[in-house]
Enzyme design. Structure first.
Site, PDB file in Angstrom:
ATOM      1  N   LYS A 211     -67.028 -15.769-101.758  1.00 23.04           N
ATOM      2  CA  LYS A 211     -66.252 -15.610-102.984  1.00 23.04           C
ATOM      3  C   LYS A 211     -65.050 -14.727-102.753  1.00 23.04           C
ATOM      4  O   LYS A 211     -65.227 -13.663-102.154  1.00 23.04           O
ATOM      5  CB  LYS A 211     -67.169 -15.000-104.054  1.00 23.04           C
TER       6      LYS A 211
ATOM      7  N   LYS B 157     -68.438 -11.299-100.470  1.00 24.68           N
ATOM      8  CA  LYS B 157     -67.608 -11.187-101.664  1.00 24.68           C
ATOM      9  C   LYS B 157     -66.470 -10.226-101.356  1.00 24.68           C
ATOM     10  O   LYS B 157     -66.697  -9.060-101.014  1.00 24.68           O
ATOM     11  CB  LYS B 157     -68.448 -10.667-102.834  1.00 24.68           C
TER      12      LYS B 157
HETATM   13  C1  PBG Z   1     -69.158  -8.895-111.158  1.00 27.21           C
HETATM   14  C2  PBG Z   1     -68.458 -10.174-110.908  1.00 27.21           C
HETATM   15  C3  PBG Z   1     -67.089 -10.453-110.827  1.00 27.21           C
HETATM   16  C4  PBG Z   1     -66.968 -11.837-110.711  1.00 27.21           C
HETATM   17  C5  PBG Z   1     -68.246 -12.359-110.693  1.00 27.21           C
HETATM   18  N1  PBG Z   1     -69.169 -11.308-110.800  1.00 27.21           N
HETATM   19  C6  PBG Z   1     -65.909  -9.569-110.947  1.00 27.21           C
HETATM   20  C7  PBG Z   1     -65.681  -8.468-110.041  1.00 27.21           C
HETATM   21  O1  PBG Z   1     -66.342  -8.305-109.021  1.00 27.21           O
HETATM   22  O2  PBG Z   1     -64.779  -7.705-110.363  1.00 27.21           O
HETATM   23  C8  PBG Z   1     -65.685 -12.618-110.644  1.00 27.21           C
HETATM   24  C9  PBG Z   1     -65.767 -14.030-111.087  1.00 27.21           C
HETATM   25  C10 PBG Z   1     -64.435 -14.668-111.336  1.00 27.21           C
HETATM   26  O3  PBG Z   1     -63.358 -14.081-111.117  1.00 27.21           O
HETATM   27  O4  PBG Z   1     -64.455 -15.825-111.777  1.00 27.21           O
HETATM   28  N2  PBG Z   1     -69.220  -7.997-110.150  1.00 27.21           N
END
Ligand code: PBG
Length: 331
Positions: free
Chosen positions: A254, A201
């Protein structure tokens, strides 16, 4: 292959021929729909940067999930917006928390769908970071305390399992969290609950709209000390391999679009069930262009999602899941 013995255009002449040689097929089975649940009753609050998506109270969400299941979509991913936030995100592991209620509601409705819950503290902490804070022992600056956060994530995952989640999805990017969550689930006799880890991520600009949706922007600083640095590919592979060793059943990359190379490498290297998150910013930019009449939304979306699938993603988390299910069914 040489012209004129080989004529690439020969099999592109019409749709029947194109169908016969098509190499990638996006199916409803590849889709997972993310949803946002909030406290209250009969609440459906639009998210302005993500047209068509809203925060829903449990009653509304259960109806929505029935519709999603009816479209043949195999899974939903739940995010919670709690009643109250505090410094450690206590509501995240409250058995009466909003996500736990939503999971129980879906289970009670006997909907035949896989329920995945997002495990992360950023929606639950008043500072908006994905873990518990501490002062750095030397610099005295506030930072997310990796090891102290693990125990909280474990409690959250176990509480989701107790409510009836099929899969928990840690998205916090703390080191060691998959092992910790696996141990918690196994101790609680939830050996059947799977883990979808947000393994690679990245610290991305494309999460912007989500942070409005989940009311979770960090109040100071950013997430670059725990989410990955976008240029790194070897590190992404180490993250994935670590999560697999710790017990992840599904590994996720992601966001999706700027990281298609990583999706391909992860799929080829590990041969594991692989997911990609087509995140909120990727959704919003196409929506905005379509609204202006600059893009044909349906064509752009099918191309994007087919591309993510072609890159190696078995599962795609996408806010277009419902539209795509309808389009694929010819509706
Ligand atoms: C929580 C999380 C996030 C997303 C999914 N889980 C945001 C972040 O890390 O700031 C993003 C999902 C999206 O942008 O569709 N940590």
């Amino acid at each position: 292959m040489r012209f004129p013995e080989y004529r690439a255009r020969r099999m592109r002449r019409n749709e029947i021929l194109r169908r016969m040689v098509r190499e990638t097929r996006l199916s409803v089975d590849n889709l997972i729909m993310p949803l946002f649940v909030r406290p209250g009753e009969k609440v459906r609050k639009d998210i302005s940067s993500m047209p068509g998506n809203c925060q829903m109270s449990v009653d509304v969400l259960v109806e929505e999930v029935k519709e999603i299941a009816g479209l043949g979509i195999p899974a939903v991913l739940l995010f919670g917006i709690p009643e109250k936030k505090d410094d450690i995100g206590t509501e995240a592991w409250d058995d009466d928390g909003v996500v736990q209620q939503a999971v129980r509601g879906i289970r009670k409705a006997n909907t035949d769908i896989c329920v995945i819950t997002d495990v992360c503290l950023c929606e639950y902490t008043d500072h908006g970071h994905c873990g518990r804070l501490r002062e750095h022992p030397r610099t005295r600056e506030l930072e997310v305390d990796n090891d102290a956060t693990l125990e909280l994530l474990r409690r959250m995952a176990v509480s989701h399992a107790r409510a009836g989640a099929d899969i928990v999805a840690p998205s916090d990017m703390m080191d060691g969290r998959i092992a910790e969550v696996r141990a918690g689930l196994d101790d609680g006799r939830f050996d059947y609950v799977a883990i979808m880890s947000y393994a690679a991520k990245f610290a991305s600009a494309f999460y912007g709209p989500f942070r409005e949706a989940a009311e979770s922007p960090p109040k100071f600083g950013d997430r670059r000390s725990y989410q990955m640095d976008p240029p790194n590919v070897n590190e992404a592979l180490r993250e994935v391999s670590m999560d697999i060793e710790e017990g992840a059943d599904i590994v996720m990359v992601k966001p999706a679009l700027p990281y298609m190379d990583i999706i391909r490498l992860v799929k080829d290297r590990f041969g594991y069930p692989t997911a990609a998150y087509n995140v909120s910013g990727e959704f919003a930019m196409v929506k905005a262009a379509a609204e202006k009449g600059w893009l044909d939304e349906k064509k752009a979306v099918m191309e994007i999602l087919t591309g993510i699938h072609r890159a190696g993603a078995d599962m795609i988390l996408t806010y277009w899941a419902k539209d795509v299910a309808r389009w694929l069914a010819g509706k």
